[in-house]
Design an enzyme around this catalytic site. Structure first.
Site, short mmCIF file in Angstrom:
data_model
loop_
_atom_site.label_atom_id
_atom_site.label_comp_id
_atom_site.label_asym_id
_atom_site.label_seq_id
_atom_site.Cartn_x
_atom_site.Cartn_y
_atom_site.Cartn_z
N ASP A 18 1.15 -9.11 1.41
CA ASP A 18 -0.15 -9.18 2.16
C ASP A 18 -0.63 -10.67 2.12
O ASP A 18 -0.69 -11.42 1.02
CB ASP A 18 -1.17 -8.30 1.14
CG ASP A 18 -2.37 -7.49 1.79
OD1 ASP A 18 -2.93 -8.13 2.79
OD2 ASP A 18 -2.75 -6.61 1.44
N ASP B 77 -4.66 -9.84 6.20
CA ASP B 77 -5.75 -9.18 5.74
C ASP B 77 -7.07 -9.86 6.62
O ASP B 77 -6.89 -11.06 7.16
CB ASP B 77 -6.17 -9.75 4.32
CG ASP B 77 -7.39 -9.48 3.53
OD1 ASP B 77 -7.58 -8.05 3.47
OD2 ASP B 77 -8.26 -10.01 3.25
N HIS C 203 -6.13 1.13 0.63
CA HIS C 203 -6.77 0.93 -0.70
C HIS C 203 -8.31 0.79 -0.67
O HIS C 203 -8.87 0.50 -1.65
CB HIS C 203 -6.18 -0.33 -1.32
CG HIS C 203 -6.37 -1.70 -0.48
ND1 HIS C 203 -5.72 -1.68 0.72
CD2 HIS C 203 -7.08 -2.64 -0.72
CE1 HIS C 203 -6.01 -2.89 1.38
NE2 HIS C 203 -7.04 -3.38 0.50
C1 GLC Z 1 -9.51 -6.38 3.26
C2 GLC Z 1 -9.00 -5.77 2.08
C3 GLC Z 1 -10.14 -5.65 1.27
C4 GLC Z 1 -10.59 -7.04 0.88
C5 GLC Z 1 -11.14 -7.66 1.80
C6 GLC Z 1 -11.51 -9.16 1.58
O1 GLC Z 1 -10.62 -5.94 4.07
O2 GLC Z 1 -8.37 -4.67 2.78
O3 GLC Z 1 -9.42 -4.88 0.00
O4 GLC Z 1 -11.74 -6.49 -0.10
O5 GLC Z 1 -10.19 -7.71 3.04
O6 GLC Z 1 -10.22 -9.63 1.43
#
Ligand code: GLC
Ligand code: CA
Length: 542
Positions: A103, A204, A320
Site C-alpha cells: 500500500d 492510497d 478496511h
Molecule cells: C484511504 C485509506 C484510509 C485512510 C486515508 C488516508 O482512504 O483507505 O484508510 O484513512 O486514505 O490515508
C-alpha cells in the site's frame, strides 16, 4: 487454451485478498497482528486459492491513522516486524504463487517523517517545498477547506508564520507533487521495493495528489494524469506488476484513463460509486439511507459496459474503510450464509479483478460496540463533532454501527478459542463476540461453507475464460428483487441470477437456463425450478 496463455496480463484472472495486518494474526502476544503472523497463515490463503495479497500499510508510522501516516517508506514498523520479515513474507508467499501488493501512501506523509521535520525548520530548508504551505496570520485561515476527518485542512506553524495543508489529519501533511524532487524521491523508493520482489502496489487516495488548494480542488486536479503517467513510466512499467489506484472521484470516463490497456497509468482503480448509494444525497456517509436497489444495478452495469474492452474494473464490496457487506446489503441474521454467498457470486461473476477483504470469505459481520471500544480516529472525531453539535447520541451510534470503519478492523476469526485464535495477548480492538459461531476452522473443511463458495468462485474464474473476457448485459433491469446478468464471449454464454432479498420469488429465467449447466449455487439442491429462495444465487453456462 488457458486464461494465462490467453491474457498477457496475469492480473486479469487473478483474485486479490486484502490483509489488514494489525488485525490478521498476532505472532508475539502483543495483541497486534504482524508479518510473522501472516507467514504462519499462508497455508490458509493457499487453500483459498488467491493470487495476490494487498497488505494495508506496514511501513514505519506513528499509527495516528493505522499506518496511513508513514514516517519512513523504506522501513517496516517495529509493531509489524522488520525488512527481513517483509522479505521472508514475499518469499513464503511465492511458494504459493502469491504476490505481495504494498500500500503506497503518496498523497501525504506522517508529520514525523524526516522530510516534514526538516520542512518545519525554516522556509529555506531544502525540504520545505516538499509540502504545501501558505503564508498567513494566526487565526485567519487561507480558506475554509475541511479535512476528511474533521476540522480545517490548514494547520498553523507559528515559527514560520505559515499554514500547511492536510486533506486528512493534521498529522498527515500533504506532499507537494509540483516539486520534481518529491516525485524523484518517491520513484526511487518504489524501485527499491520492486527490487525486493514486491508484486504490485495499491495507491492510497491517488486522485488527491494533484490538489490545488487555492482553487478548492482536492481530487482530479489538472495535473493528475500527467503525474500518474510519469510515476508509472519511471517505476511500475519497469516490472510486471498489478497496480490499483484508490479513486473516490473516478467516473467511468476517468477510469478509462487510469486503466488504459496501453499500461500508461495503472492496471485498474477502485471506484466507489456503488459504495455511496446508501447515504443521503449530498451528505456524509453517516447520514444513512436505504439502498436503492435498481440504482445499484444501473451503476454497476454502467461500469461493466463502459470499461469493457477499453479499461479494467476492480470488483469489491469490502475493504478496511467499509462496513461488512453481509451486514450492510445482505442479512447477518437468519440468512447470513445464503446472503454472503449470494453477494460473492454476484460480484465474482462480473468482469474485473475481484478483491476479497479478510474475513469476508467467512461471512464476518459488523459489530455494535459502545463508544469506548472503538479505536478509529474517524469514528472518534465524528462522535465528538456530532454529539457536540447536538445530534442525538443514539443516532450517532446507529451511524457508527452501520458505517464505522472498525466494523472491518476487528480481529480475524480463526477458531473458537479465546480471542478467536488471533492473539495470546489482549487484542488491540475487541474481537467480535460471534467468533465461536463464525470462524475459519469450522469452514475450511465444510464443503457448504462460505469459505468454500469463495474458493470455488476463484477456481471457476481460472477454468472459464468467459469470466475474464465475456461482455456484460443486465437482464430484468426493472425487477425489484433480482440482480441478473449475462456474460458472453465468442464461445460461451454465462448467466448469473441472484435473488437480492429475503423473500421466495418466482424464477423468471427458468426457460433461458433450462439447457445450461449450473456451475455454482448457494443452496444444496434445486427442488422447484420455478422459484428462487431467499438470497438464492446461481451461475449457469452453455
Ligand atoms: C484511504 C485509506 C484510509 C485512510 C486515508 C488516508 O482512504 O483507505 O484508510 O484513512 O486514505 O490515508
Ligand atoms: Ca504482534
Amino acid at each position: 487454451m488457458t486464461n494465462t496463455e490467453n491474457n498477457a496480463k496475469w492480473w486479469k484472472n487473478a483474485v486479490v485478498y486484502q490483509i489488514y495486518p494489525r488485525s490478521f494474526q498476532d505472532s508475539n502476544g502483543d495483541g497486534i497482528g504482524d508479518l510473522r503472523g501472516i507467514i504462519r497463515r499462508m497455508d490458509y490463503l493457499g487453500k483459498l486459492g488467491i493470487d495476490a495479497i494487498w497488505l494495508s500499510p506496514v511501513c514505519k508510522s506513528p499509527q495516528e491513522d493505522n499506518g496511513y501516516d508513514i514516517s519512513d517508506y523504506q522501513d517496516i514498523d517495529p509493531m509489524f516486524g522488520n525488512v527481513d520479515d517483509m522479505e521472508a513474507l514475499i518469499a513464503e508467499a511465492k511458494k504459493y504463487n502469491i504476490r505481495i501488493i504494498m500500500d503506497l501512501v503518496l498523497n501525504h506523509t506522517s508529520d514525523k517523517h524526516r522530510w516534514f521535520e526538516e520542512a518545519k525548520k525554516s522556509k529555506d530548508n531544502p525540504y520545505h517545498d516538499y509540502y504545501v504551505w501558505r503564508d498567513g496570520r494566526e487565526g485567519v485561515l487561507p480558506n475554509d477547506m475541511k479535512g476528511v476527518f474533521g476540522g480545517s485542512a490548514w494547520e498553523w506553524v507559528p515559527e514560520l508564520n505559515q499554514y500547511y495543508f492536510h486533506q486528512f489529519l493534521p498529522q498527515q501533511p500533504d506532499l507537494n507533487w509540483e516539486n520534481p524532487q518529491v516525485r524523484k524521491e518517491i520513484y526511487d523508493m518504489i524501485l527499491w521495493w520492486m527490487d525486493k520482489g514486491v508484486g504490485g502496489f495499491r495507491l492510497d487516495v491517488i486522485d488527491q495528489i494533484a490538489k490545488e488548494p487555492d482553487q478548492g480542488i482536492t481530487n482530479n486536479g489538472p495535473r493528475l494524469h500527467e503525474f500518474i503517467r510519469e510515476l508509472s513510466r519511471e517505476t511500475f512499467q519497469k516490472g510486471d506488476l498489478i497496480t490499483v489506484g484508490e479513486a473516490w472521484g473516478a467516473t467511468p470516463e476517468i477510469a478509462k484513463l487510469y486503466s488504459n490497456p496501453d499500461g500508461s497509468e495503472f492496471s485498474m482503480v477502485f471506484q466507489f460509486e456503488h459504495i455511496g448509494l446508501d447515504q443521503q444525497e449530498g451528505k456524509e456517509k453517516w447520514d444513512l439511507a436505504p439502498l436503492p436497489f435498481i440504482k445499484l444495478k444501473k451503476i454497476l452495469t454502467r461500469w461493466q459496459t463502459e470499461l469493457h474492452g477499453c479499461g479494467w474494473n476492480s470488483l469489491f464490496w469490502n475493504n478496511h474503510d467499509l462496513p461488512r457487506i453481509v451486514s450492510r446489503w445482505g442479512n447477518d441474521g437468519e440468512y447470513r450464509v445464503e446472503s454472503a454467498k449470494m453477494l460473492a457470486i454476484l460480484l465474482h461473476g462480473m468482469q474485473g479483478t475481484p478483491y476479497i477483504y479478510q474475513g469476508e470469505e467467512l461471512g464476518m459481520t459488523n459489530v455494535q460496540y459502545d463508544i469506548e471500544d472503538y479505536r478509529d480516529v474517524e469514528i472518534l472525531n465524528m462522535y465528538k463533532e456530532r454529539t457536540e453539535a447536538g445530534y442525538a447520541r443514539e443516532d450517532v451510534m446507529r451511524s457508527i454501527h452501520a458505517k464505522g470503519r472498525d466494523n472491518a478492523r476487528t480481529p480475524m476469526q480463526w477458531d473458537d478459542t479465546e480471542n478467536a485464535g488471533f492473539t495470546e495477548g489482549t487484542p488491540w480492538i475487541k474481537v467480535n463476540s460471534n467468533y465461536q459461531e463464525i470462524n475459519a476452522k469450522s469452514q475450511v473443511n465444510d464443503p457448504d461453507s462460505i469459505f468454500n463458495c469463495y474458493k470455488k468462485l476463484i477456481q471457476l474464474r481460472k477454468e472459464y475464460d468467459i469470466f475474464v473476457e465475456g461482455d456484460f448485459t443486465l437482464l430484468l433491469e426493472e425487477d425489484e428483487n433480482i440482480f441478473a446478468y449475462q456474460r458472453k464471449n465468442d464461445k460461451q454464454t454465462m448467466l448469473v441470477i441472484c435473488n437480492f432479498f429475503d423473500q421466495t420469488i418466482k424464477m423468471p429465467l427458468e426457460e433461458k437456463c433450462s439447457d445450461m449447466k449450473m456451475l455454482i449455487g448457494n443452496y444444496d439442491k434445486i427442488e422447484d425450478a420455478s422459484i428462487l429462495r431467499p438470497y438464492e444465487a446461481r451461475i449457469y453456462v452453455k
